[in-house]
Design a protein around this motif. Structure first.
Motif, PDB file in Angstrom:
ATOM      1  N   GLY A  78      75.633  49.722  90.121  1.00  0.00           N
ATOM      2  CA  GLY A  78      75.312  51.373  90.676  1.00  0.00           C
ATOM      3  C   GLY A  78      76.126  51.702  92.036  1.00  0.00           C
ATOM      4  O   GLY A  78      76.225  52.794  92.492  1.00  0.00           O
ATOM      5  N   GLN A  79      76.511  50.842  92.561  1.00  0.00           N
ATOM      6  CA  GLN A  79      77.270  50.858  93.892  1.00  0.00           C
ATOM      7  C   GLN A  79      78.158  51.820  94.071  1.00  0.00           C
ATOM      8  O   GLN A  79      78.585  52.505  94.926  1.00  0.00           O
ATOM      9  N   ALA A  80      79.392  51.799  92.944  1.00  0.00           N
ATOM     10  CA  ALA A  80      80.478  52.827  92.883  1.00  0.00           C
ATOM     11  C   ALA A  80      80.241  54.273  92.490  1.00  0.00           C
ATOM     12  O   ALA A  80      80.519  54.589  92.892  1.00  0.00           O
ATOM     13  N   TYR A  81      79.186  53.665  91.757  1.00  0.00           N
ATOM     14  CA  TYR A  81      78.110  55.364  91.462  1.00  0.00           C
ATOM     15  C   TYR A  81      77.731  55.835  93.075  1.00  0.00           C
ATOM     16  O   TYR A  81      77.621  57.034  92.345  1.00  0.00           O
ATOM     17  N   PHE A  82      76.723  55.388  93.178  1.00  0.00           N
ATOM     18  CA  PHE A  82      76.285  55.815  94.569  1.00  0.00           C
ATOM     19  C   PHE A  82      77.439  56.556  95.561  1.00  0.00           C
ATOM     20  O   PHE A  82      77.140  57.359  95.761  1.00  0.00           O
ATOM     21  N   ALA A  83      78.510  55.967  95.374  1.00  0.00           N
ATOM     22  CA  ALA A  83      79.206  55.928  96.908  1.00  0.00           C
ATOM     23  C   ALA A  83      80.213  56.901  96.112  1.00  0.00           C
ATOM     24  O   ALA A  83      80.314  57.714  97.347  1.00  0.00           O
ATOM     25  N   ASP A  84      80.164  57.391  94.864  1.00  0.00           N
ATOM     26  CA  ASP A  84      81.028  58.369  94.628  1.00  0.00           C
ATOM     27  C   ASP A  84      80.079  59.672  94.660  1.00  0.00           C
ATOM     28  O   ASP A  84      80.324  60.332  95.226  1.00  0.00           O
ATOM     29  N   LEU A  85      79.101  59.337  93.881  1.00  0.00           N
ATOM     30  CA  LEU A  85      78.298  60.369  94.292  1.00  0.00           C
ATOM     31  C   LEU A  85      78.364  61.264  95.728  1.00  0.00           C
ATOM     32  O   LEU A  85      77.459  62.800  95.490  1.00  0.00           O
ATOM     33  N   LEU A 142      64.355  55.387 100.845  1.00  0.00           N
ATOM     34  CA  LEU A 142      65.960  56.038 100.587  1.00  0.00           C
ATOM     35  C   LEU A 142      66.086  56.775 102.249  1.00  0.00           C
ATOM     36  O   LEU A 142      65.905  57.853 102.263  1.00  0.00           O
ATOM     37  N   PHE A 143      66.352  56.421 103.366  1.00  0.00           N
ATOM     38  CA  PHE A 143      66.687  57.037 104.607  1.00  0.00           C
ATOM     39  C   PHE A 143      67.858  58.149 104.368  1.00  0.00           C
ATOM     40  O   PHE A 143      68.527  58.174 103.391  1.00  0.00           O
ATOM     41  N   CYS A 144      67.548  59.696 104.102  1.00  0.00           N
ATOM     42  CA  CYS A 144      68.085  60.401 103.872  1.00  0.00           C
ATOM     43  C   CYS A 144      69.536  60.759 104.981  1.00  0.00           C
ATOM     44  O   CYS A 144      69.474  61.608 105.608  1.00  0.00           O
ATOM     45  N   SER A 145      70.083  59.390 104.863  1.00  0.00           N
ATOM     46  CA  SER A 145      71.474  59.755 105.798  1.00  0.00           C
ATOM     47  C   SER A 145      72.506  60.811 105.867  1.00  0.00           C
ATOM     48  O   SER A 145      73.191  61.553 106.906  1.00  0.00           O
ATOM     49  N   THR A 146      73.313  61.334 104.453  1.00  0.00           N
ATOM     50  CA  THR A 146      73.978  61.913 104.430  1.00  0.00           C
ATOM     51  C   THR A 146      73.241  63.207 104.732  1.00  0.00           C
ATOM     52  O   THR A 146      73.857  64.481 105.577  1.00  0.00           O
ATOM     53  N   PRO A 147      72.438  63.866 104.215  1.00  0.00           N
ATOM     54  CA  PRO A 147      71.470  65.233 104.671  1.00  0.00           C
ATOM     55  C   PRO A 147      71.376  65.026 106.558  1.00  0.00           C
ATOM     56  O   PRO A 147      70.987  66.063 107.154  1.00  0.00           O
TER      57      PRO A 147
END
Length: 261
Positions: A78-85, A142-147
């Motif tokens: 899922g690495q590519a999917y998560f990066a895209d998400l 999962l640290f909320c890094s993008t939020p």
């Protein structure tokens, strides 16, 4: 059923996240629908304020963890999917900031993780008393890094860091104290209070508010001297607008301005 329901009241557009059975999670479909609405609104000068609300019992519970789990089935786990998400989600948040019209979050129930990010990304927010706000994914590892990007730009850093590292929720009164929202109101007054704020903004000269919103975010990224130079240019451009001249003349003449908006 449409993922986003749009309804317009005069110059105010209301976008309602419409997946109540999933607590309006920011699924792939929801992100795509929200981006499409924002792209449409960007070209609609007759709309001068935007409200983002949620259907059902919550504003937004964040990313769709069921979809994220399915993404792990790929050969790369899922690495590519998560990066895209996360890239697509960031693009939506940036589109809110770039939207010419001010955007107001109308929040109730829960705004969690990316849902809290959505609130922090809006220009203003009104919440019902009893609403809970959190960047709580640290509780599941999962640290909320993008939020964190939007949150740390909306509230003092120590408050943001505490929310991010403890996963604790804050109520609407506390969210107001730290600047995440503008005000907390009784639940039965939420929609009317948000519309009142939106209408107040929409009643202003649209062209002035559009250039002002852009300059607001631009100057935040500058040093003080550069910010003054930049905003001096912006105000000069604003003064050159015929409708601004009309607004000043109307004020001096003690009458309402005759704006075409």
């Amino acid at each position: 059923m449409a993922m986003i329901e749009r309804s317009d009241t005069g110059a105010v557009a209301r976008l309602t996240l419409n997946a109540p059975e999933r607590m309006n999670a920011l699924s792939d479909a929801m992100l795509a629908a929200l981006m499409a609405e924002l792209e449409t609104l960007a070209g609609q000068d007759h709309i001068r304020a935007v409200i983002i609300a949620g259907a059902g019992k919550a504003f937004c519970a964040g990313h769709d963890l069921n979809e994220m789990t399915l993404g792990r089935a790929a050969a790369d786990d899922g690495q590519a999917y998560f990066a895209d998400l996360f890239g697509r989600c960031a693009a939506v948040m940036m589109a809110i900031r770039a939207l010419p019209q001010p955007v107001i979050a109308e929040v109730h129930g829960v705004a969690a993780a990316a849902g809290c990010q959505l609130v922090a990304s809006c220009d203003m927010a009104v919440a019902a008393e009893g609403t809970r706000f959190g960047v709580n994914d640290v509780n599941i590892g999962l640290f909320c890094s993008t939020p964190m990007v939007a949150l740390s730009r909306a509230v003092p850093r120590k408050q943001a860091f505490e929310m991010l590292t403890t996963g604790a929720f804050v109520n609407a009164d506390r969210a107001c104290e730290i600047g995440l929202i503008n005000r907390a109101v009784a639940p039965d007054a939420l929609q009317s209070a948000t519309m009142e704020l939106a209408q107040t903004v929409a009643d202003k000269l649209g062209g002035a508010v559009r250039i002002g919103k852009r300059a607001f975010y631009e100057q935040l990224e500058m040093g003080v001297e550069q910010a003054y130079l930049h905003t001096g240019d912006v105000m000069t451009q604003n003064m050159m607008m015929a409708e601004t001249a009309e607004g000043i003349e109307a004020f001096l003449s003690k009458r309402s301005p005759n704006w075409s908006q």
